[in-house]
Design a protein around this motif. Structure first.
Motif, mmCIF file in Angstrom:
data_model
loop_
_atom_site.group_PDB
_atom_site.id
_atom_site.type_symbol
_atom_site.label_atom_id
_atom_site.label_comp_id
_atom_site.label_asym_id
_atom_site.label_seq_id
_atom_site.Cartn_x
_atom_site.Cartn_y
_atom_site.Cartn_z
ATOM 1 N N ASP A 1 -14.728 -4.718 7.189
ATOM 2 C CA ASP A 1 -13.656 -5.689 7.440
ATOM 3 C C ASP A 1 -12.469 -5.017 8.123
ATOM 4 O OD1 ASP A 1 -15.216 -7.572 6.162
ATOM 5 O OD2 ASP A 1 -14.237 -7.297 4.218
ATOM 6 N N ALA A 2 -12.104 -3.830 7.639
ATOM 7 C CA ALA A 2 -10.945 -3.128 8.198
ATOM 8 C C ALA A 2 -11.208 -2.664 9.623
ATOM 9 C CB ALA A 2 -10.587 -1.936 7.319
ATOM 10 N N GLU A 3 -12.455 -2.304 9.917
ATOM 11 C CA GLU A 3 -12.786 -1.883 11.280
ATOM 12 C C GLU A 3 -12.716 -3.044 12.263
ATOM 13 O OE1 GLU A 3 -15.974 1.646 10.035
ATOM 14 O OE2 GLU A 3 -16.670 -0.294 10.795
ATOM 15 N N SER A 4 -12.917 -4.255 11.760
ATOM 16 C CA SER A 4 -12.997 -5.428 12.638
ATOM 17 C C SER A 4 -11.639 -6.052 12.928
ATOM 18 C CB SER A 4 -13.915 -6.487 12.016
ATOM 19 O OG SER A 4 -15.203 -5.958 11.783
ATOM 20 N N ALA A 5 -10.791 -6.161 11.899
ATOM 21 C CA ALA A 5 -9.517 -6.866 12.075
ATOM 22 C C ALA A 5 -8.539 -6.440 10.985
ATOM 23 C CB ALA A 5 -9.744 -8.380 12.013
ATOM 24 N N PRO A 6 -7.241 -6.633 11.220
ATOM 25 C CA PRO A 6 -6.243 -6.273 10.201
ATOM 26 C C PRO A 6 -6.354 -7.169 8.967
ATOM 27 C CG PRO A 6 -5.227 -6.520 12.372
ATOM 28 C CD PRO A 6 -6.614 -7.067 12.483
ATOM 29 N N PHE A 7 -5.990 -6.621 7.815
ATOM 30 C CA PHE A 7 -5.896 -7.427 6.600
ATOM 31 C C PHE A 7 -4.646 -8.303 6.679
ATOM 32 C CE2 PHE A 7 -8.112 -3.577 4.845
ATOM 33 C CZ PHE A 7 -9.316 -4.208 4.559
ATOM 34 N N ASP A 8 -4.717 -9.466 6.049
ATOM 35 C CA ASP A 8 -3.536 -10.330 5.989
ATOM 36 C C ASP A 8 -2.446 -9.703 5.122
ATOM 37 O OD1 ASP A 8 -4.772 -12.223 7.583
ATOM 38 O OD2 ASP A 8 -5.635 -13.294 5.869
ATOM 39 N N GLU A 9 -2.871 -8.954 4.111
ATOM 40 C CA GLU A 9 -1.948 -8.257 3.224
ATOM 41 C C GLU A 9 -2.677 -7.061 2.631
ATOM 42 O OE1 GLU A 9 -0.837 -10.755 0.003
ATOM 43 O OE2 GLU A 9 -2.888 -11.211 -0.592
ATOM 44 N N PRO A 10 -1.952 -6.102 2.078
ATOM 45 C CA PRO A 10 -2.640 -4.949 1.481
ATOM 46 C C PRO A 10 -3.611 -5.401 0.392
ATOM 47 C CG PRO A 10 -0.289 -4.527 1.672
ATOM 48 C CD PRO A 10 -0.482 -5.974 2.011
ATOM 49 N N PRO A 11 -4.868 -4.976 0.457
ATOM 50 C CA PRO A 11 -5.837 -5.391 -0.564
ATOM 51 C C PRO A 11 -5.656 -4.599 -1.850
ATOM 52 C CG PRO A 11 -6.884 -3.914 0.995
ATOM 53 C CD PRO A 11 -5.485 -4.125 1.493
ATOM 54 N N TYR A 12 -6.138 -5.163 -2.946
ATOM 55 C CA TYR A 12 -6.133 -4.432 -4.212
ATOM 56 C C TYR A 12 -7.349 -3.512 -4.271
ATOM 57 C CZ TYR A 12 -2.249 -6.065 -7.069
ATOM 58 O OH TYR A 12 -0.998 -6.271 -7.596
ATOM 59 N N CYS A 13 -7.136 -2.302 -4.723
ATOM 60 C CA CYS A 13 -8.214 -1.354 -5.003
ATOM 61 C C CYS A 13 -8.306 -1.204 -6.517
ATOM 62 C CB CYS A 13 -7.920 0.003 -4.376
ATOM 63 S SG CYS A 13 -7.502 -0.044 -2.619
ATOM 64 N N PHE A 14 -9.427 -0.701 -6.988
ATOM 65 C CA PHE A 14 -9.554 -0.487 -8.428
ATOM 66 C C PHE A 14 -10.554 0.624 -8.699
ATOM 67 C CE2 PHE A 14 -12.735 -3.614 -7.264
ATOM 68 C CZ PHE A 14 -13.870 -3.195 -7.926
ATOM 69 N N MET B 1 -14.738 -6.717 -19.608
ATOM 70 C CA MET B 1 -14.240 -5.747 -20.588
ATOM 71 C C MET B 1 -14.354 -4.348 -20.003
ATOM 72 S SD MET B 1 -15.681 -4.954 -24.414
ATOM 73 C CE MET B 1 -15.330 -6.593 -24.982
ATOM 74 N N GLY B 2 -13.270 -3.583 -20.068
ATOM 75 C CA GLY B 2 -13.313 -2.236 -19.537
ATOM 76 C C GLY B 2 -11.918 -1.657 -19.437
ATOM 77 N N VAL B 3 -11.847 -0.446 -18.928
ATOM 78 C CA VAL B 3 -10.566 0.193 -18.646
ATOM 79 C C VAL B 3 -10.530 0.430 -17.146
ATOM 80 C CG1 VAL B 3 -9.083 2.170 -19.068
ATOM 81 C CG2 VAL B 3 -10.522 1.293 -20.908
ATOM 82 N N THR B 4 -9.675 -0.298 -16.472
ATOM 83 C CA THR B 4 -9.623 -0.252 -15.013
ATOM 84 C C THR B 4 -8.192 -0.036 -14.552
ATOM 85 O OG1 THR B 4 -11.498 -1.783 -14.891
ATOM 86 C CG2 THR B 4 -10.198 -1.492 -12.893
ATOM 87 N N ILE B 5 -8.047 0.771 -13.515
ATOM 88 C CA ILE B 5 -6.751 0.976 -12.870
ATOM 89 C C ILE B 5 -6.787 0.247 -11.530
ATOM 90 C CG2 ILE B 5 -5.118 2.671 -11.959
ATOM 91 C CD1 ILE B 5 -6.464 4.743 -13.819
ATOM 92 N N HIS B 6 -5.859 -0.680 -11.330
ATOM 93 C CA HIS B 6 -5.735 -1.408 -10.067
ATOM 94 C C HIS B 6 -4.533 -0.844 -9.307
ATOM 95 C CE1 HIS B 6 -8.404 -4.634 -11.702
ATOM 96 N NE2 HIS B 6 -7.824 -4.277 -12.845
ATOM 97 N N TYR B 7 -4.629 -0.800 -7.991
ATOM 98 C CA TYR B 7 -3.521 -0.269 -7.202
ATOM 99 C C TYR B 7 -3.593 -0.808 -5.776
ATOM 100 C CZ TYR B 7 -7.280 2.932 -5.793
ATOM 101 O OH TYR B 7 -8.476 3.453 -5.344
ATOM 102 N N ARG B 8 -2.443 -0.917 -5.146
ATOM 103 C CA ARG B 8 -2.401 -1.264 -3.731
ATOM 104 C C ARG B 8 -1.077 -0.808 -3.138
ATOM 105 N NH1 ARG B 8 -1.523 -7.714 -2.513
ATOM 106 N NH2 ARG B 8 0.377 -8.046 -3.708
ATOM 107 N N GLY B 9 -1.097 -0.583 -1.837
ATOM 108 C CA GLY B 9 0.113 -0.126 -1.164
ATOM 109 C C GLY B 9 -0.187 0.243 0.274
ATOM 110 N N THR B 10 0.860 0.592 1.006
ATOM 111 C CA THR B 10 0.756 0.948 2.418
ATOM 112 C C THR B 10 1.468 2.274 2.646
ATOM 113 O OG1 THR B 10 0.787 -1.399 3.006
ATOM 114 C CG2 THR B 10 1.201 0.183 4.784
ATOM 115 N N LEU B 11 0.840 3.176 3.368
ATOM 116 C CA LEU B 11 1.463 4.471 3.639
ATOM 117 C C LEU B 11 2.763 4.279 4.419
ATOM 118 C CD1 LEU B 11 -1.460 6.883 4.622
ATOM 119 C CD2 LEU B 11 -0.588 6.297 2.366
ATOM 120 N N ASP B 12 3.769 5.060 4.064
ATOM 121 C CA ASP B 12 5.043 5.003 4.781
ATOM 122 C C ASP B 12 4.884 5.479 6.220
ATOM 123 O OD1 ASP B 12 6.224 4.201 2.377
ATOM 124 O OD2 ASP B 12 6.576 6.282 1.773
ATOM 125 N N ASP B 13 4.020 6.467 6.419
ATOM 126 C CA ASP B 13 3.798 7.035 7.748
ATOM 127 C C ASP B 13 2.320 7.368 7.875
ATOM 128 O OD1 ASP B 13 3.701 8.400 10.126
ATOM 129 O OD2 ASP B 13 4.998 10.060 9.490
#
Length: 425
Positions: free
Chosen positions: A83-96, A1-13
């Motif tokens: 994790d990011a320092e060690s290897a690439p993510f398989d896909e953009p992770p979700y942040c919240f 229970m809560g108010v959470t904003i989830h987001y994910r994406g990749t910078l264009d540049d």
């Protein structure tokens, strides 16, 4: 229970990371929040695997807002740095980011910031807002949901009534609407409009036409100047830390990296080699001059000693709370961002109170300096209270422990208000 904003994406540049950092950081400081530029590098020594971006504490009661960027340009949460320092993510992770213990305008600010980032830097940004404000822009619905959650969380209800972070539930809707409009204007100005030129130190010899008829600034004007100087210094400090981290990672010494950062900020660097080769030595004044007898005794003379006032009681209380906060964080094995928020907030309380009580208030400049530092302490106090709500909600601390810590904060807040009243008097 809560108010959470989830987001994910990749910078264009990914080359636009610094521009994004500078503009978002300026906005966050203008909104009264905090932002820290982050640089960390792969433990294996791979310079290409650098995590960069911003760690943001936008307002008391909110979770830390991550705008960290992986080496591939993905927005990423704080707990996945290694994790990011060690290897690439398989896909953009979700942040919240959880916002239920903050204010309505704090939630709105994050939504507007993410919207602007999607327009400027991250065209594939996905946002999921549990309050539905992002989709509907319905302020009343957002405020209603946040009020409901505060009442529904039974373990927190009593604490929220006694130590509530804000009174927005009872505020005039017009006041809230005005605050939301201000956030929208600042986002437009700081993130979507053309960027402002960087601030460089002003030439001390420059005198504008307005300065010809000099008058002593009022206390309100001095405070405004001090607040703006502090904001600019905070921005400059973060930019310099960023450049020093990058320069040392590239192989420069700390001293060389510092000089690079100084030059980028427009500061001149003394030519040490030239002064060393000249062989000139500065003249050392002696006490044999006839006029020296009229000088007061130097405070560092062996017989004189440096007199200092006693530590203010509020400083001692704040130091005790800081010690408690550090012990709590050391003992709690948690990834909660509220733990680091509590520590930093406690340090701001101590730092603000120490500087506000270290000198007298004999003139407007002294008072303005004290007021600016008391604002810092007051902000730290609010963030500390907000962090306690978060830590209790995540069961890092018990209800009894939370109440005990709130009781420690109460007299500190009273003293800050008393000092602020005296400074403005």
């Amino acid at each position: 229970m809560g108010v959470t904003i989830h987001y994910r994406g990749t910078l264009d540049d990914i080359g636009q990371v610094e521009a994004m950092e500078d503009r978002v950081m300026d906005l966050v400081f203008s909104l009264g929040g905090r932002a820290t530029i982050w640089r960390s590098y792969s433990a294996g020594g791979d310079p290409s695997r650098v995590v960069r971006g911003l760690i943001i504490d936008l307002e008391p009661g909110q979770d830390t807002f991550s705008l960290l960027v992986s080496p591939e340009g993905h927005l990423m949460p704080l707990f996945q740095i290694k994790d990011a320092e060690s290897a690439p993510f398989d896909e953009p992770p979700y942040c919240f980011v959880k916002t239920q213990f903050g204010s309505v305008q704090g939630h709105v600010a994050i939504v507007h910031i993410l919207d602007a980032l999607g327009q400027q830097y991250c065209s594939n940004l996905t946002i999921l807002d549990e309050s539905e404000y992002h989709e509907t822009r319905d302020i009343d619905k957002l405020a209603q949901k946040m009020r409901f959650l505060r009442t529904a969380i039974s373990t927190m209800a009593e604490g929220l009534r006694e130590h509530g972070l804000n009174k927005e539930a009872a505020e005039d809707p017009n006041i809230l609407a005005t605050r939301i409009e201000r956030i929208a204007r600042l986002v437009q100005q700081k993130l979507l409009a053309a960027p402002d030129p960087p601030d460089f130190p002003a030439d001390a010899d420059e005198v504008s036409e307005e300065d010809d008829g000099w008058r002593e600034p009022s206390l309100e004007e001095e405070v405004k100047i001090m607040d703006e100087l502090r904001r600019k210094n905070d921005l400059r400090c973060e930019r310099m830390n960023r450049r020093i981290a990058e320069a040392t990672a590239s192989g420069l010494s700390v001293e060389e990296a510092f000089e690079v950062a100084m030059r980028e900020e427009g500061f001149s660097i003394p030519n040490r080699d030239a002064s060393d080769q000249s062989g000139e030595k500065p003249e050392i004044a002696t006490s044999d001059e006839p006029w020296s007898e009229s000088l007061p005794q130097h405070p560092f003379d062996s017989d004189g000693g440096l007199e200092r006032g006693e530590t203010h009681a509020a400083v001692e209380q704040a130091q005790a709370f800081l010690s408690t906060a550090i012990d709590l964080v050391d003992r709690a094995s948690t990834r909660s961002s509220f733990a680091s928020i509590l520590t930093r907030a406690s340090m701001d309380i101590v730092g603000g109170l120490v500087q506000a009580t270290s000198d007298g208030m004999d003139n407007n400049l002294d008072r303005a300096l004290a007021i600016t530092q008391l604002k810092r302490a007051l902000t730290g106090h609010a963030y500390a209270r907000g962090a306690l709500f978060g830590l209790r909600r995540e069961e890092v601390i018990t209800t009894a422990h939370s109440q005990e810590l709130h009781q420690q904060l109460k007299p500190i807040l009273t003293t800050i208000h008393e000092l602020m009243e005296a400074a403005w008097a």
